[in-house]
Design a protein around this motif. Structure first.
Motif, PDB file in Angstrom:
ATOM      1  N   UNK A   1     -17.877 -36.402  31.120  1.00 41.87           N
ATOM      2  CA  UNK A   1     -16.960 -35.454  31.750  1.00 41.87           C
ATOM      3  C   UNK A   1     -15.703 -36.210  32.136  1.00 41.87           C
ATOM      4  N   UNK A   2     -14.553 -35.590  31.897  1.00 39.51           N
ATOM      5  CA  UNK A   2     -13.276 -36.207  32.246  1.00 39.51           C
ATOM      6  C   UNK A   2     -12.671 -35.494  33.440  1.00 39.51           C
ATOM      7  N   UNK A   3     -12.100 -36.288  34.329  1.00 36.13           N
ATOM      8  CA  UNK A   3     -11.436 -35.778  35.523  1.00 36.13           C
ATOM      9  C   UNK A   3      -9.994 -36.251  35.483  1.00 36.13           C
ATOM     10  N   UNK A   4      -9.078 -35.357  35.753  1.00 36.56           N
ATOM     11  CA  UNK A   4      -7.655 -35.685  35.798  1.00 36.56           C
ATOM     12  C   UNK A   4      -7.222 -35.815  37.256  1.00 36.56           C
ATOM     13  N   UNK A   5      -6.329 -36.748  37.522  1.00 37.83           N
ATOM     14  CA  UNK A   5      -5.686 -36.911  38.831  1.00 37.83           C
ATOM     15  C   UNK A   5      -6.691 -37.044  39.979  1.00 37.83           C
ATOM     16  N   UNK A   6      -7.172 -38.252  40.189  1.00 36.75           N
ATOM     17  CA  UNK A   6      -8.019 -38.568  41.333  1.00 36.75           C
ATOM     18  C   UNK A   6      -7.210 -39.465  42.260  1.00 36.75           C
ATOM     19  N   UNK A   7      -6.780 -38.920  43.375  1.00 37.98           N
ATOM     20  CA  UNK A   7      -5.931 -39.644  44.334  1.00 37.98           C
ATOM     21  C   UNK A   7      -6.752 -40.686  45.073  1.00 37.98           C
ATOM     22  N   UNK A   8      -6.068 -41.671  45.673  1.00 29.84           N
ATOM     23  CA  UNK A   8      -6.791 -42.712  46.401  1.00 29.84           C
ATOM     24  C   UNK A   8      -7.462 -42.125  47.631  1.00 29.84           C
ATOM     25  N   UNK A   9      -8.653 -42.636  47.921  1.00 30.90           N
ATOM     26  CA  UNK A   9      -9.522 -42.189  49.013  1.00 30.90           C
ATOM     27  C   UNK A   9      -9.955 -40.727  48.865  1.00 30.90           C
ATOM     28  N   UNK A  10      -9.878 -40.178  47.666  1.00 32.09           N
ATOM     29  CA  UNK A  10     -10.299 -38.795  47.428  1.00 32.09           C
ATOM     30  C   UNK A  10     -11.673 -38.799  46.776  1.00 32.09           C
ATOM     31  N   UNK A  11     -12.474 -37.809  47.128  1.00 36.51           N
ATOM     32  CA  UNK A  11     -13.801 -37.640  46.546  1.00 36.51           C
ATOM     33  C   UNK A  11     -13.864 -36.289  45.857  1.00 36.51           C
ATOM     34  N   UNK A  12     -14.411 -36.281  44.653  1.00 34.70           N
ATOM     35  CA  UNK A  12     -14.613 -35.030  43.930  1.00 34.70           C
ATOM     36  C   UNK A  12     -16.079 -34.893  43.565  1.00 34.70           C
ATOM     37  N   UNK A  13     -16.590 -33.687  43.733  1.00 31.48           N
ATOM     38  CA  UNK A  13     -17.953 -33.366  43.305  1.00 31.48           C
ATOM     39  C   UNK A  13     -17.867 -32.627  41.982  1.00 31.48           C
ATOM     40  N   UNK A  14     -18.676 -33.049  41.034  1.00 32.33           N
ATOM     41  CA  UNK A  14     -18.661 -32.470  39.698  1.00 32.33           C
ATOM     42  C   UNK A  14     -20.096 -32.245  39.234  1.00 32.33           C
ATOM     43  N   UNK A  15     -20.227 -31.589  38.090  1.00 32.76           N
ATOM     44  CA  UNK A  15     -21.546 -31.332  37.504  1.00 32.76           C
ATOM     45  C   UNK A  15     -21.500 -31.604  36.008  1.00 32.76           C
ATOM     46  N   UNK A  16     -22.540 -32.245  35.531  1.00 31.42           N
ATOM     47  CA  UNK A  16     -22.779 -32.423  34.098  1.00 31.42           C
ATOM     48  C   UNK A  16     -24.115 -31.764  33.798  1.00 31.42           C
ATOM     49  N   UNK A  17     -24.161 -30.965  32.741  1.00 24.94           N
ATOM     50  CA  UNK A  17     -25.426 -30.321  32.394  1.00 24.94           C
ATOM     51  C   UNK A  17     -25.821 -30.684  30.965  1.00 24.94           C
ATOM     52  N   UNK A  18     -27.095 -30.862  30.793  1.00 25.99           N
ATOM     53  CA  UNK A  18     -27.685 -31.149  29.486  1.00 25.99           C
ATOM     54  C   UNK A  18     -28.441 -29.901  29.053  1.00 25.99           C
ATOM     55  N   UNK A  19     -27.961 -29.226  28.014  1.00 20.73           N
ATOM     56  CA  UNK A  19     -28.611 -28.022  27.533  1.00 20.73           C
ATOM     57  C   UNK A  19     -29.868 -28.383  26.745  1.00 20.73           C
ATOM     58  N   UNK A  20     -30.793 -27.454  26.710  1.00 16.33           N
ATOM     59  CA  UNK A  20     -32.051 -27.602  25.962  1.00 16.33           C
ATOM     60  C   UNK A  20     -32.759 -28.910  26.310  1.00 16.33           C
ATOM     61  N   UNK A  21     -32.904 -29.175  27.588  1.00 13.82           N
ATOM     62  CA  UNK A  21     -33.586 -30.390  28.037  1.00 13.82           C
ATOM     63  C   UNK A  21     -35.077 -30.093  28.127  1.00 13.82           C
ATOM     64  N   UNK A  22     -35.816 -30.568  27.137  1.00 15.19           N
ATOM     65  CA  UNK A  22     -37.244 -30.257  27.057  1.00 15.19           C
ATOM     66  C   UNK A  22     -38.124 -31.486  27.209  1.00 15.19           C
ATOM     67  N   UNK A  23     -37.571 -32.590  27.666  1.00 14.78           N
ATOM     68  CA  UNK A  23     -38.365 -33.813  27.806  1.00 14.78           C
ATOM     69  C   UNK A  23     -39.292 -33.664  29.008  1.00 14.78           C
ATOM     70  N   UNK A  24     -40.590 -33.780  28.794  1.00 13.26           N
ATOM     71  CA  UNK A  24     -41.575 -33.484  29.833  1.00 13.26           C
ATOM     72  C   UNK A  24     -42.020 -34.713  30.610  1.00 13.26           C
ATOM     73  N   UNK A  25     -41.780 -35.905  30.115  1.00 15.03           N
ATOM     74  CA  UNK A  25     -42.220 -37.116  30.806  1.00 15.03           C
ATOM     75  C   UNK A  25     -41.153 -37.577  31.791  1.00 15.03           C
ATOM     76  N   UNK A  26     -41.414 -38.705  32.428  1.00 19.46           N
ATOM     77  CA  UNK A  26     -40.454 -39.249  33.382  1.00 19.46           C
ATOM     78  C   UNK A  26     -39.243 -39.800  32.659  1.00 19.46           C
ATOM     79  N   UNK A  27     -38.111 -39.755  33.339  1.00 18.51           N
ATOM     80  CA  UNK A  27     -36.862 -40.256  32.784  1.00 18.51           C
ATOM     81  C   UNK A  27     -36.045 -40.896  33.901  1.00 18.51           C
ATOM     82  N   UNK A  28     -35.071 -41.688  33.501  1.00 20.76           N
ATOM     83  CA  UNK A  28     -34.151 -42.316  34.432  1.00 20.76           C
ATOM     84  C   UNK A  28     -32.745 -41.864  34.090  1.00 20.76           C
ATOM     85  N   UNK A  29     -31.987 -41.502  35.099  1.00 20.89           N
ATOM     86  CA  UNK A  29     -30.629 -41.035  34.914  1.00 20.89           C
ATOM     87  C   UNK A  29     -29.672 -42.072  35.472  1.00 20.89           C
TER      88      UNK A  29
END
Length: 156
Positions: A121-149
Motif C-alpha cells: 500500500x502506498x501513502x502520499x504526504x506523511x508529515x513529521x510526527x504524524x500517524x496514519x492508520x491504514x488497512x491492507x486486505x488479502x482476498x481469498x485467504x484460505x490458509x488454515x494453519x498458523x502464519x506470521x505477518x
C-alpha cells in the motif's frame, strides 16, 4: 554518496592490487576481500542511512479473518519519527507460513524466507510526527494453519 564511496573504495583497492601483480595469490585474495567488504558496506550503510535519516515506526493494530468474504484484513499504523516530511511511503505486508511437523528441511527454510502472500500500500504526504492508520486486505485467504505477518516500509 554511499554508492560513490563504495565505488571509490573498490577502485582504490583494485589499483593497489595492480601494484601487487608480481604476487597474484595475494592480489586475488585482496580482491575477494574487497568485493565482500564493499558489498557489506553498501548493505549496512543503506540500512544505517535509512534508519537515521528516514526513521519511522510501523505497528500492526489488528488482524482478522472476515468469514463472509474469506479475506484477511490487517490494520496497521505508520508514524513519521524523522525530522522531515515524507512525500511517499510504501508499506508491504508479507505472510509467512509457520513450520509444520511434516515439513522437511528445504520446505522449512523456503517458508521462512519466501512469503506465502504479499501486498503493498502506498501513502502520499506523511508529515513529521504524524500517524496514519491504514488497512491492507488479502482476498481469498484460505490458509488454515498458523502464519506470521510482517510489515516493512520504505519512505522518501
Amino acid at each position: 554518496m554511499l554508492i560513490l564511496f563504495v565505488f571509490f573504495l573498490f577502485t582504490s583497492i583494485l589499483l593497489l592490487c595492480v601494484l601487487l601483480r608480481h604476487r597474484p595469490v595475494i592480489g586475488l585474495f585482496i580482491i575477494a576481500i574487497d568485493i565482500v567488504v564493499c558489498f557489506l558496506i553498501y548493505i549496512y550503510g543503506y540500512k544505517f542511512i535509512d534508519s537515521t535519516a528516514r526513521s519511522r515506526k510501523t505497528a500492526i493494530i489488528e488482524q482478522k479473518i472476515l468469514k463472509t468474504s474469506g479475506a484477511l484484513a490487517v490494520d496497521f499504523s505508520i508514524t513519521n519519527t524523522s525530522k522531515r516530511d515524507f512525500k511517499e511511503c510504501k508499506i508491504t505486508a508479507k505472510i509467512f507460513k509457520d513450520k509444520l511437523p511434516e515439513d522437511d528441511f528445504l520446505t522449512e527454510y523456503k517458508n521462512k524466507f519466501l512469503p506465502y502472500r504479499k501486498r503493498s500500500r502506498e501513502i502520499k504526504e506523511l508529515k513529521k510526527e504524524q500517524t496514519q492508520n491504514q488497512r491492507i486486505s488479502f482476498e481469498n485467504f484460505t490458509y488454515e494453519n498458523n502464519y506470521t505477518l510482517r510489515l516493512s516500509s520504505e519512505c522518501f
